[in-house]
Write a protein that holds these residues in place. Structure first.
Motif, short mmCIF file in Angstrom:
data_model
loop_
_atom_site.label_atom_id
_atom_site.label_comp_id
_atom_site.label_asym_id
_atom_site.label_seq_id
_atom_site.Cartn_x
_atom_site.Cartn_y
_atom_site.Cartn_z
N UNK A 134 0.84 -1.20 0.00
CA UNK A 134 0.00 0.00 0.00
C UNK A 134 0.88 1.25 0.00
N UNK A 135 0.55 2.16 -0.92
CA UNK A 135 1.21 3.45 -1.01
C UNK A 135 0.15 4.52 -0.82
N UNK A 136 0.44 5.49 0.03
CA UNK A 136 -0.46 6.62 0.25
C UNK A 136 0.36 7.89 0.04
N UNK A 137 -0.16 8.76 -0.82
CA UNK A 137 0.56 9.99 -1.13
C UNK A 137 1.92 9.74 -1.75
N UNK A 138 2.04 8.66 -2.51
CA UNK A 138 3.29 8.33 -3.18
C UNK A 138 4.33 7.64 -2.31
N UNK A 139 4.01 7.45 -1.03
CA UNK A 139 4.97 6.84 -0.10
C UNK A 139 4.53 5.44 0.30
N UNK A 140 5.50 4.54 0.39
CA UNK A 140 5.19 3.18 0.81
C UNK A 140 4.78 3.18 2.28
N UNK A 141 3.60 2.65 2.55
CA UNK A 141 3.08 2.58 3.92
C UNK A 141 3.40 1.22 4.52
N UNK A 142 3.12 0.18 3.79
CA UNK A 142 3.38 -1.16 4.30
C UNK A 142 2.44 -2.18 3.73
N UNK A 143 2.49 -3.34 4.33
CA UNK A 143 1.66 -4.45 3.94
C UNK A 143 0.43 -4.51 4.85
N UNK A 144 -0.27 -5.60 4.82
CA UNK A 144 -1.55 -5.72 5.53
C UNK A 144 -1.44 -5.46 7.02
N UNK A 145 -0.42 -6.02 7.68
CA UNK A 145 -0.35 -5.86 9.13
C UNK A 145 -0.14 -4.40 9.54
#
Length: 102
Positions: A68-79
């Motif tokens: 998941x990327x929000x605002x062009x930045x990698x946020x992470x996976x499901x956990x």
């Protein structure tokens, strides 16, 4: 890597997924239920999916999906995404990125 960077910069929320992955399905549903319409790229249905999957792994996505990327930045996976949702900080991130209006 360039393709992943380009795709993640085109929409406020981008999810790299696999159509057969249960966690990917759960994360996509979470965003839809928040009123967010993310760009979704199903790696197992894209001819360059394997290349993108390796790029995600090099970025630190382990497992590679959902990423998941929000605002062009990698946020992470499901956990990580679920943790952010449960502690209330996901909504702020979505607002800051322009994915939510309220």
């Amino acid at each position: 890597m360039d393709r992943v960077s380009k795709l993640t910069s085109q929409k406020a929320v981008v999810i790299f997924s696999k159509s057969s992955c249960g966690m990917s399905h759960a994360i996509k549903r979470l965003f839809y239920e928040q009123g967010v319409g993310p760009a979704i790229y199903e790696l197992d249905e894209d001819k360059r999916g394997k290349e993108m999957e390796w790029a995600l792994i090099r970025l630190g996505c382990n497992p590679s999906v959902p990423a998941v990327f929000i605002g062009g930045k990698f946020v992470g996976s499901a956990n990580i995404v679920m943790t952010l949702h449960l502690n209330g900080s996901l909504k702020k991130m979505l607002r800051d990125a322009g994915a939510l209006w309220l």
